[in-house]
Design a protein around this motif. Structure first.
Motif, PDB file in Angstrom:
ATOM      1  N   ARG A   1       0.826  -1.211   0.000  1.00  0.00           N
ATOM      2  CA  ARG A   1       0.000   0.000   0.000  1.00  0.00           C
ATOM      3  C   ARG A   1       0.862   1.264   0.000  1.00  0.00           C
ATOM      4  NH1 ARG A   1      -4.590  -2.222   4.318  1.00  0.00           N
ATOM      5  NH2 ARG A   1      -5.607  -3.613   2.812  1.00  0.00           N
ATOM      6  N   ALA A   2       1.956   1.224   0.739  1.00  0.00           N
ATOM      7  CA  ALA A   2       2.862   2.385   0.749  1.00  0.00           C
ATOM      8  C   ALA A   2       3.459   2.606  -0.634  1.00  0.00           C
ATOM      9  CB  ALA A   2       3.972   2.173   1.780  1.00  0.00           C
ATOM     10  N   PHE A   3       3.851   1.518  -1.284  1.00  0.00           N
ATOM     11  CA  PHE A   3       4.414   1.633  -2.627  1.00  0.00           C
ATOM     12  C   PHE A   3       3.388   2.168  -3.615  1.00  0.00           C
ATOM     13  CE2 PHE A   3       4.611  -0.490  -6.809  1.00  0.00           C
ATOM     14  CZ  PHE A   3       5.714   0.175  -7.329  1.00  0.00           C
TER      15      PHE A   3
ATOM     16  N   ASP B   1      10.524  12.620  -4.504  1.00  0.00           N
ATOM     17  CA  ASP B   1      11.448  12.222  -3.444  1.00  0.00           C
ATOM     18  C   ASP B   1      10.852  11.114  -2.590  1.00  0.00           C
ATOM     19  OD1 ASP B   1      13.219  14.107  -4.361  1.00  0.00           O
ATOM     20  OD2 ASP B   1      12.688  15.617  -2.866  1.00  0.00           O
ATOM     21  N   GLU B   2       9.570  11.244  -2.249  1.00  0.00           N
ATOM     22  CA  GLU B   2       8.905  10.214  -1.454  1.00  0.00           C
ATOM     23  C   GLU B   2       8.811   8.906  -2.222  1.00  0.00           C
ATOM     24  OE1 GLU B   2       6.646   8.076   1.376  1.00  0.00           O
ATOM     25  OE2 GLU B   2       8.075   9.735   1.474  1.00  0.00           O
ATOM     26  N   PHE B   3       8.455   9.004  -3.506  1.00  0.00           N
ATOM     27  CA  PHE B   3       8.370   7.794  -4.316  1.00  0.00           C
ATOM     28  C   PHE B   3       9.738   7.123  -4.459  1.00  0.00           C
ATOM     29  CE2 PHE B   3       8.909   5.875  -8.551  1.00  0.00           C
ATOM     30  CZ  PHE B   3       8.127   4.740  -8.340  1.00  0.00           C
TER      31      PHE B   3
ATOM     32  N   LYS C   1      12.893   2.522  -4.006  1.00  0.00           N
ATOM     33  CA  LYS C   1      14.244   1.979  -3.868  1.00  0.00           C
ATOM     34  C   LYS C   1      14.293   0.869  -2.817  1.00  0.00           C
ATOM     35  CE  LYS C   1      17.034   5.850  -5.505  1.00  0.00           C
ATOM     36  NZ  LYS C   1      17.961   6.948  -5.140  1.00  0.00           N
ATOM     37  N   GLU C   2      13.420   0.975  -1.825  1.00  0.00           N
ATOM     38  CA  GLU C   2      13.367  -0.067  -0.798  1.00  0.00           C
ATOM     39  C   GLU C   2      12.834  -1.384  -1.361  1.00  0.00           C
ATOM     40  OE1 GLU C   2      10.917   1.509   2.247  1.00  0.00           O
ATOM     41  OE2 GLU C   2      12.418   2.929   2.990  1.00  0.00           O
TER      42      GLU C   2
ATOM     43  N   ASN D   1      -0.639   9.587   2.340  1.00  0.00           N
ATOM     44  CA  ASN D   1       0.185   8.925   3.347  1.00  0.00           C
ATOM     45  C   ASN D   1      -0.631   8.053   4.290  1.00  0.00           C
ATOM     46  OD1 ASN D   1       2.503  10.132   2.320  1.00  0.00           O
ATOM     47  ND2 ASN D   1       2.432  11.853   3.744  1.00  0.00           N
ATOM     48  N   ILE D   2      -1.910   8.346   4.426  1.00  0.00           N
ATOM     49  CA  ILE D   2      -2.770   7.516   5.279  1.00  0.00           C
ATOM     50  C   ILE D   2      -2.942   6.127   4.679  1.00  0.00           C
ATOM     51  CG2 ILE D   2      -5.118   7.231   6.171  1.00  0.00           C
ATOM     52  CD1 ILE D   2      -5.248  10.286   6.407  1.00  0.00           C
TER      53      ILE D   2
END
Length: 406
Positions: free
Chosen positions: A88-90, A118-120, A125-126, A260-261
Protein backbone atom coordinates in the motif's frame (compact mmCIF):
# COMPACT_ATOMS: atom_id res chain seq x y z
CA UNK A 1 20.92 -2.83 -9.81
CA UNK A 2 20.67 -2.65 -13.58
CA UNK A 3 23.38 -0.43 -15.05
CA UNK A 4 21.82 2.43 -17.06
CA UNK A 5 23.77 4.56 -19.51
CA UNK A 6 23.24 8.31 -19.64
CA UNK A 7 20.95 8.01 -22.67
CA UNK A 8 18.61 5.64 -20.87
CA UNK A 9 19.82 2.42 -22.52
CA UNK A 10 20.65 -0.63 -20.42
CA UNK A 11 24.33 -1.50 -20.55
CA UNK A 12 23.83 -5.23 -19.93
CA UNK A 13 20.47 -6.67 -20.94
CA UNK A 14 21.38 -10.00 -19.33
CA UNK A 15 20.74 -8.39 -15.93
CA UNK A 16 17.11 -7.63 -16.73
CA UNK A 17 14.60 -9.80 -14.91
CA UNK A 18 11.29 -10.02 -16.74
CA UNK A 19 8.13 -12.00 -16.19
CA UNK A 20 8.44 -15.43 -17.83
CA UNK A 21 6.75 -15.62 -21.21
CA UNK A 22 3.50 -17.49 -21.48
CA UNK A 23 3.91 -20.10 -24.19
CA UNK A 24 2.37 -18.94 -27.43
CA UNK A 25 1.10 -15.66 -25.94
CA UNK A 26 3.17 -13.38 -28.14
CA UNK A 27 2.55 -15.30 -31.35
CA UNK A 28 -0.35 -12.94 -32.05
CA UNK A 29 2.06 -10.04 -32.46
CA UNK A 30 2.07 -8.97 -36.07
CA UNK A 31 4.28 -6.02 -36.81
CA UNK A 32 5.62 -5.40 -40.26
CA UNK A 33 9.34 -6.18 -40.26
CA UNK A 34 10.52 -2.76 -41.39
CA UNK A 35 14.11 -1.92 -40.50
CA UNK A 36 13.26 1.79 -40.79
CA UNK A 37 11.06 1.52 -37.68
CA UNK A 38 13.97 1.96 -35.29
CA UNK A 39 14.61 4.26 -32.36
CA UNK A 40 18.09 5.45 -33.20
CA UNK A 41 19.43 8.71 -31.84
CA UNK A 42 19.06 10.22 -35.32
CA UNK A 43 15.42 9.14 -35.56
CA UNK A 44 14.47 10.66 -32.21
CA UNK A 45 16.37 13.89 -32.89
CA UNK A 46 14.54 14.23 -36.22
CA UNK A 47 11.21 14.04 -34.37
CA UNK A 48 12.38 16.59 -31.81
CA UNK A 49 13.75 19.04 -34.37
CA UNK A 50 10.60 21.15 -34.77
CA UNK A 51 8.73 20.02 -31.67
CA UNK A 52 7.45 22.73 -29.34
CA UNK A 53 7.87 22.57 -25.57
CA UNK A 54 4.20 21.64 -25.29
CA UNK A 55 4.70 18.65 -27.61
CA UNK A 56 7.77 17.51 -25.69
CA UNK A 57 5.83 17.68 -22.42
CA UNK A 58 2.99 15.67 -23.93
CA UNK A 59 5.45 13.03 -25.15
CA UNK A 60 6.87 12.77 -21.63
CA UNK A 61 3.43 12.48 -20.05
CA UNK A 62 2.26 9.82 -22.50
CA UNK A 63 5.48 7.87 -22.06
CA UNK A 64 4.89 7.92 -18.30
CA UNK A 65 1.54 6.24 -18.92
CA UNK A 66 3.19 3.75 -21.29
CA UNK A 67 5.60 2.84 -18.49
CA UNK A 68 2.79 1.68 -16.18
CA UNK A 69 3.45 -2.04 -16.86
CA UNK A 70 6.95 -1.64 -15.38
CA UNK A 71 5.49 -1.28 -11.87
CA UNK A 72 3.69 -4.62 -12.10
CA UNK A 73 6.49 -6.91 -10.96
CA UNK A 74 7.02 -5.05 -7.67
CA UNK A 75 3.29 -4.81 -6.92
CA UNK A 76 2.82 -8.49 -7.77
CA UNK A 77 5.73 -9.59 -5.58
CA UNK A 78 4.43 -7.63 -2.60
CA UNK A 79 0.88 -8.88 -3.16
CA UNK A 80 2.03 -12.49 -3.45
CA UNK A 81 4.02 -12.15 -0.24
CA UNK A 82 0.93 -10.63 1.40
CA UNK A 83 3.10 -7.73 2.53
CA UNK A 84 0.09 -5.47 2.65
CA UNK A 85 1.58 -2.46 4.40
CA UNK A 86 4.56 -2.19 2.05
CA UNK A 87 2.35 -2.82 -0.97
CA UNK A 88 0.00 0.00 0.00
CA UNK A 89 2.86 2.38 0.75
CA UNK A 90 4.41 1.63 -2.63
CA UNK A 91 1.14 2.02 -4.56
CA UNK A 92 0.26 5.31 -2.85
CA UNK A 93 3.71 6.82 -3.49
CA UNK A 94 3.70 5.60 -7.10
CA UNK A 95 0.17 6.67 -8.04
CA UNK A 96 0.51 10.02 -6.28
CA UNK A 97 3.50 10.87 -8.46
CA UNK A 98 2.19 9.28 -11.66
CA UNK A 99 -1.24 10.94 -11.64
CA UNK A 100 0.31 14.25 -10.61
CA UNK A 101 2.81 14.21 -13.47
CA UNK A 102 0.38 13.04 -16.15
CA UNK A 103 -2.93 14.52 -15.07
CA UNK A 104 -2.16 18.22 -15.28
CA UNK A 105 -1.14 19.88 -18.57
CA UNK A 106 0.80 22.40 -16.50
CA UNK A 107 1.78 19.96 -13.78
CA UNK A 108 5.16 21.60 -13.22
CA UNK A 109 3.41 24.79 -12.10
CA UNK A 110 0.37 23.39 -10.30
CA UNK A 111 1.50 20.27 -8.46
CA UNK A 112 4.47 19.81 -6.09
CA UNK A 113 6.12 17.14 -8.19
CA UNK A 114 9.60 17.24 -6.65
CA UNK A 115 8.57 16.38 -3.05
CA UNK A 116 6.32 13.62 -4.38
CA UNK A 117 9.13 12.22 -6.47
CA UNK A 118 11.45 12.22 -3.44
CA UNK A 119 8.90 10.21 -1.45
CA UNK A 120 8.37 7.79 -4.32
CA UNK A 121 12.12 7.36 -4.83
CA UNK A 122 12.52 6.47 -1.17
CA UNK A 123 9.74 3.89 -1.18
CA UNK A 124 10.54 2.39 -4.58
CA UNK A 125 14.24 1.98 -3.87
CA UNK A 126 13.37 -0.07 -0.80
CA UNK A 127 11.39 -2.47 -2.98
CA UNK A 128 13.28 -2.66 -6.27
CA UNK A 129 16.82 -3.57 -7.16
CA UNK A 130 15.99 -2.31 -10.67
CA UNK A 131 14.73 1.10 -9.63
CA UNK A 132 16.19 3.12 -12.51
CA UNK A 133 15.18 0.50 -15.05
CA UNK A 134 11.55 0.23 -13.99
CA UNK A 135 10.86 3.83 -13.03
CA UNK A 136 13.33 5.83 -15.09
CA UNK A 137 10.62 6.99 -17.50
CA UNK A 138 8.52 8.48 -14.71
CA UNK A 139 11.56 10.21 -13.25
CA UNK A 140 12.47 11.62 -16.68
CA UNK A 141 8.92 12.97 -16.95
CA UNK A 142 9.20 14.78 -13.62
CA UNK A 143 12.65 16.15 -14.48
CA UNK A 144 11.34 17.55 -17.77
CA UNK A 145 8.11 19.01 -16.36
CA UNK A 146 9.84 20.68 -13.43
CA UNK A 147 12.59 22.15 -15.59
CA UNK A 148 15.37 20.27 -13.82
CA UNK A 149 16.66 19.04 -17.16
CA UNK A 150 16.24 20.07 -20.78
CA UNK A 151 13.05 18.73 -22.38
CA UNK A 152 14.75 17.24 -25.44
CA UNK A 153 17.12 15.28 -23.23
CA UNK A 154 14.32 13.99 -21.00
CA UNK A 155 12.04 12.98 -23.86
CA UNK A 156 14.87 11.19 -25.66
CA UNK A 157 15.87 9.32 -22.49
CA UNK A 158 12.26 8.37 -21.76
CA UNK A 159 11.92 6.82 -25.23
CA UNK A 160 15.16 4.89 -24.83
CA UNK A 161 14.18 3.64 -21.39
CA UNK A 162 10.80 2.47 -22.66
CA UNK A 163 12.45 0.72 -25.57
CA UNK A 164 14.84 -1.08 -23.24
CA UNK A 165 12.03 -2.14 -20.91
CA UNK A 166 9.75 -3.56 -23.60
CA UNK A 167 12.61 -5.26 -25.40
CA UNK A 168 13.47 -6.87 -22.08
CA UNK A 169 9.84 -7.87 -21.60
CA UNK A 170 9.91 -9.56 -25.02
CA UNK A 171 12.65 -11.92 -23.84
CA UNK A 172 15.59 -13.23 -25.82
CA UNK A 173 13.73 -13.73 -29.11
CA UNK A 174 15.28 -11.27 -31.55
CA UNK A 175 12.16 -10.98 -33.71
CA UNK A 176 9.93 -10.22 -30.72
CA UNK A 177 12.41 -7.66 -29.43
CA UNK A 178 12.27 -6.00 -32.83
CA UNK A 179 8.46 -6.03 -32.64
CA UNK A 180 8.62 -4.25 -29.28
CA UNK A 181 10.78 -1.50 -30.76
CA UNK A 182 8.55 -1.08 -33.82
CA UNK A 183 5.40 -0.84 -31.70
CA UNK A 184 6.97 1.92 -29.61
CA UNK A 185 8.34 3.67 -32.70
CA UNK A 186 4.91 3.97 -34.26
CA UNK A 187 3.25 5.17 -31.08
CA UNK A 188 5.82 7.86 -30.24
CA UNK A 189 6.09 9.05 -33.83
CA UNK A 190 2.32 9.67 -33.79
CA UNK A 191 2.71 11.69 -30.57
CA UNK A 192 5.20 14.04 -32.20
CA UNK A 193 3.05 14.59 -35.30
CA UNK A 194 -0.41 14.91 -33.71
CA UNK A 195 -2.00 18.25 -32.90
CA UNK A 196 -3.38 16.67 -29.73
CA UNK A 197 -1.76 13.29 -29.04
CA UNK A 198 -4.16 12.54 -26.20
CA UNK A 199 -7.01 11.88 -28.64
CA UNK A 200 -4.90 9.05 -30.07
CA UNK A 201 -4.75 5.55 -28.70
CA UNK A 202 -1.77 5.09 -26.40
CA UNK A 203 -0.53 2.36 -28.74
CA UNK A 204 -1.36 2.64 -32.44
CA UNK A 205 -1.82 -1.14 -32.37
CA UNK A 206 -2.19 -3.68 -29.60
CA UNK A 207 0.96 -4.06 -27.52
CA UNK A 208 0.92 -7.51 -25.86
CA UNK A 209 4.15 -6.70 -24.06
CA UNK A 210 2.19 -4.07 -22.07
CA UNK A 211 -1.44 -5.17 -21.89
CA UNK A 212 -1.50 -8.16 -19.54
CA UNK A 213 1.07 -6.61 -17.18
CA UNK A 214 -0.92 -3.37 -16.92
CA UNK A 215 -4.14 -5.30 -16.41
CA UNK A 216 -2.53 -7.24 -13.55
CA UNK A 217 -1.34 -4.00 -11.92
CA UNK A 218 -4.76 -2.35 -12.24
CA UNK A 219 -6.41 -5.40 -10.69
CA UNK A 220 -4.12 -5.08 -7.65
CA UNK A 221 -4.73 -1.34 -7.43
CA UNK A 222 -8.50 -1.70 -7.68
CA UNK A 223 -8.48 -4.31 -4.93
CA UNK A 224 -6.33 -2.26 -2.55
CA UNK A 225 -8.01 1.10 -3.14
CA UNK A 226 -11.57 -0.16 -3.49
CA UNK A 227 -12.25 2.13 -6.46
CA UNK A 228 -12.11 1.59 -10.20
CA UNK A 229 -10.99 5.17 -10.85
CA UNK A 230 -7.38 4.28 -11.63
CA UNK A 231 -8.43 1.59 -14.10
CA UNK A 232 -10.73 4.11 -15.81
CA UNK A 233 -7.91 6.65 -15.79
CA UNK A 234 -5.49 4.26 -17.50
CA UNK A 235 -8.09 2.88 -19.92
CA UNK A 236 -8.98 6.40 -21.01
CA UNK A 237 -5.44 6.96 -22.29
CA UNK A 238 -5.38 3.54 -23.95
CA UNK A 239 -8.38 4.35 -26.16
CA UNK A 240 -7.68 8.07 -26.70
CA UNK A 241 -10.47 9.35 -24.44
CA UNK A 242 -8.79 10.57 -21.23
CA UNK A 243 -10.89 11.36 -18.21
CA UNK A 244 -11.82 15.03 -17.94
CA UNK A 245 -8.61 16.95 -17.26
CA UNK A 246 -10.18 19.00 -14.48
CA UNK A 247 -11.19 15.82 -12.68
CA UNK A 248 -7.66 14.43 -13.10
CA UNK A 249 -6.16 17.63 -11.73
CA UNK A 250 -8.38 17.47 -8.66
CA UNK A 251 -7.20 13.93 -7.95
CA UNK A 252 -3.59 15.03 -8.52
CA UNK A 253 -4.07 17.78 -5.95
CA UNK A 254 -5.32 15.50 -3.17
CA UNK A 255 -3.22 16.44 -0.17
CA UNK A 256 -0.11 14.35 0.45
CA UNK A 257 -1.30 13.69 4.00
CA UNK A 258 -4.25 11.76 2.57
CA UNK A 259 -1.99 9.67 0.33
CA UNK A 260 0.18 8.93 3.35
CA UNK A 261 -2.77 7.52 5.28
CA UNK A 262 -3.33 4.80 2.71
CA UNK A 263 -5.40 3.58 -0.27
CA UNK A 264 -8.84 3.73 1.34
CA UNK A 265 -8.39 7.35 2.41
CA UNK A 266 -7.33 8.21 -1.15
CA UNK A 267 -10.29 6.27 -2.55
CA UNK A 268 -12.71 8.22 -0.32
CA UNK A 269 -11.22 11.50 -1.55
CA UNK A 270 -11.47 10.35 -5.17
CA UNK A 271 -15.10 9.26 -4.81
CA UNK A 272 -15.92 12.62 -3.24
CA UNK A 273 -14.26 14.37 -6.19
CA UNK A 274 -16.02 12.14 -8.69
CA UNK A 275 -19.44 12.65 -7.07
CA UNK A 276 -19.12 16.44 -7.06
CA UNK A 277 -17.78 16.42 -10.60
CA UNK A 278 -20.86 14.51 -11.81
CA UNK A 279 -23.09 17.15 -10.20
CA UNK A 280 -21.20 19.94 -11.96
CA UNK A 281 -21.39 18.10 -15.27
CA UNK A 282 -25.10 17.38 -14.96
CA UNK A 283 -25.79 20.99 -13.95
CA UNK A 284 -23.88 22.27 -16.99
CA UNK A 285 -25.82 19.90 -19.26
CA UNK A 286 -29.12 21.10 -17.81
CA UNK A 287 -28.02 24.72 -18.04
CA UNK A 288 -27.37 24.36 -21.76
CA UNK A 289 -30.82 22.82 -22.19
CA UNK A 290 -32.54 25.60 -20.28
CA UNK A 291 -30.81 28.50 -22.01
CA UNK A 292 -33.21 30.61 -24.04
CA UNK A 293 -32.16 33.03 -26.76
CA UNK A 294 -34.36 35.98 -25.89
CA UNK A 295 -33.67 39.48 -24.68
CA UNK A 296 -36.91 39.63 -22.72
CA UNK A 297 -37.00 38.63 -19.06
CA UNK A 298 -39.36 35.75 -19.87
CA UNK A 299 -38.93 32.07 -19.13
CA UNK A 300 -35.81 30.29 -18.01
CA UNK A 301 -32.51 32.02 -18.58
CA UNK A 302 -33.38 35.60 -17.61
CA UNK A 303 -32.24 37.39 -14.48
CA UNK A 304 -35.49 36.66 -12.69
CA UNK A 305 -37.94 33.78 -12.49
CA UNK A 306 -40.55 33.48 -15.28
CA UNK A 307 -43.17 36.22 -15.25
CA UNK A 308 -45.22 35.80 -18.42
CA UNK A 309 -46.37 32.15 -18.35
CA UNK A 310 -50.14 31.99 -18.10
CA UNK A 311 -50.47 28.41 -16.83
CA UNK A 312 -50.08 28.47 -13.03
CA UNK A 313 -48.90 24.85 -12.73
CA UNK A 314 -46.26 25.27 -15.44
CA UNK A 315 -45.14 28.61 -14.02
CA UNK A 316 -44.68 27.13 -10.56
CA UNK A 317 -42.73 24.12 -11.85
CA UNK A 318 -40.41 26.16 -14.04
CA UNK A 319 -39.82 28.67 -11.25
CA UNK A 320 -38.75 25.88 -8.89
CA UNK A 321 -36.35 24.44 -11.49
CA UNK A 322 -34.97 27.88 -12.26
CA UNK A 323 -34.44 28.72 -8.59
CA UNK A 324 -32.86 25.34 -7.85
CA UNK A 325 -30.47 25.76 -10.79
CA UNK A 326 -29.36 29.19 -9.57
CA UNK A 327 -29.04 28.06 -5.95
CA UNK A 328 -27.02 24.97 -6.86
CA UNK A 329 -24.67 27.03 -9.02
CA UNK A 330 -24.08 29.38 -6.07
CA UNK A 331 -23.61 26.49 -3.62
CA UNK A 332 -20.95 24.92 -5.85
CA UNK A 333 -18.81 28.01 -5.39
CA UNK A 334 -18.07 26.59 -1.93
CA UNK A 335 -15.72 23.64 -1.54
CA UNK A 336 -18.04 21.86 0.89
CA UNK A 337 -21.55 23.35 1.03
CA UNK A 338 -23.76 22.29 3.93
CA UNK A 339 -25.68 19.09 3.35
CA UNK A 340 -28.95 20.71 4.49
CA UNK A 341 -28.56 23.38 1.83
CA UNK A 342 -28.07 20.82 -0.96
CA UNK A 343 -30.97 18.71 0.33
CA UNK A 344 -33.25 21.76 0.08
CA UNK A 345 -32.09 22.40 -3.49
CA UNK A 346 -32.66 18.73 -4.33
CA UNK A 347 -36.20 19.02 -3.00
CA UNK A 348 -36.87 21.95 -5.33
CA UNK A 349 -35.60 20.02 -8.34
CA UNK A 350 -37.78 17.04 -7.50
CA UNK A 351 -40.90 19.16 -6.95
CA UNK A 352 -40.25 21.20 -10.08
CA UNK A 353 -39.72 18.12 -12.23
CA UNK A 354 -42.83 16.42 -10.84
CA UNK A 355 -44.97 19.48 -11.59
CA UNK A 356 -43.40 19.89 -15.02
CA UNK A 357 -44.07 16.27 -15.99
CA UNK A 358 -47.66 16.49 -14.78
CA UNK A 359 -48.21 19.59 -16.90
CA UNK A 360 -46.59 17.94 -19.94
CA UNK A 361 -48.72 14.82 -19.47
CA UNK A 362 -51.86 16.95 -19.38
CA UNK A 363 -50.91 18.86 -22.52
CA UNK A 364 -49.71 15.81 -24.45
CA UNK A 365 -48.39 16.66 -27.90
CA UNK A 366 -49.33 20.32 -27.42
CA UNK A 367 -46.77 20.85 -24.64
CA UNK A 368 -43.87 22.11 -26.77
CA UNK A 369 -46.18 24.16 -29.03
CA UNK A 370 -47.67 25.85 -25.98
CA UNK A 371 -44.24 26.66 -24.56
CA UNK A 372 -43.17 28.22 -27.85
CA UNK A 373 -46.41 30.22 -27.95
CA UNK A 374 -45.56 31.70 -24.55
CA UNK A 375 -42.12 32.75 -25.67
CA UNK A 376 -40.07 29.80 -24.41
CA UNK A 377 -38.21 28.29 -27.39
CA UNK A 378 -38.11 24.53 -27.91
CA UNK A 379 -34.38 24.71 -27.20
CA UNK A 380 -35.21 25.95 -23.70
CA UNK A 381 -37.95 24.68 -21.42
CA UNK A 382 -39.54 22.84 -24.33
CA UNK A 383 -36.32 20.88 -24.64
CA UNK A 384 -36.66 19.90 -20.99
CA UNK A 385 -40.27 18.86 -21.62
CA UNK A 386 -39.05 16.54 -24.36
CA UNK A 387 -35.93 15.37 -22.52
CA UNK A 388 -36.63 15.39 -18.75
CA UNK A 389 -33.82 12.88 -18.25
CA UNK A 390 -31.40 15.82 -17.97
CA UNK A 391 -33.14 16.99 -14.81
CA UNK A 392 -33.39 13.39 -13.60
CA UNK A 393 -29.66 12.93 -14.21
CA UNK A 394 -28.90 15.99 -12.08
CA UNK A 395 -31.18 14.73 -9.30
CA UNK A 396 -29.39 11.36 -9.35
CA UNK A 397 -25.97 13.07 -9.27
CA UNK A 398 -26.98 15.21 -6.28
CA UNK A 399 -28.29 12.16 -4.43
CA UNK A 400 -24.98 10.38 -5.01
CA UNK A 401 -23.08 13.42 -3.75
CA UNK A 402 -25.04 13.91 -0.52
CA UNK A 403 -23.26 11.15 1.48
CA UNK A 404 -19.97 13.02 1.03
CA UNK A 405 -21.33 16.24 2.57
CA UNK A 406 -21.18 16.91 6.28
Amino acid sequence: MVDMRDDGEIADMSEVCHVPRISGFFKAVKVENDSNLNLSKETIEAWQLNASESVLRDVLRRNAVRSVPAATSIATRLADKKNVQRLRAFLCAYLNLLVSAVGAPEAHALVPLKPRRDEFDRVAKEESGEFDFRFGVLRETVSGLTGERELNSCSRASINRLNSYFRGAAGADGELRGDATRLLHRAVKDDFSAEDPFVLKLWSEENPFASWRANRLMTIITHEFGTDWFREWYSGFLVGRPLDWDQQLRVAQIDDAVWNIGPRAVADAIERIRARFQVEKALADLGRSLTVQTSARHGIGGNNPPESIEDERLSGAITLIWEATEELSTALEEERPARERIEAILGKFKSGLAGFLKWCAGKGDLAVDTLIKWGIPATGAGYAAKYPEKIEALIKAIEDWLPFLS
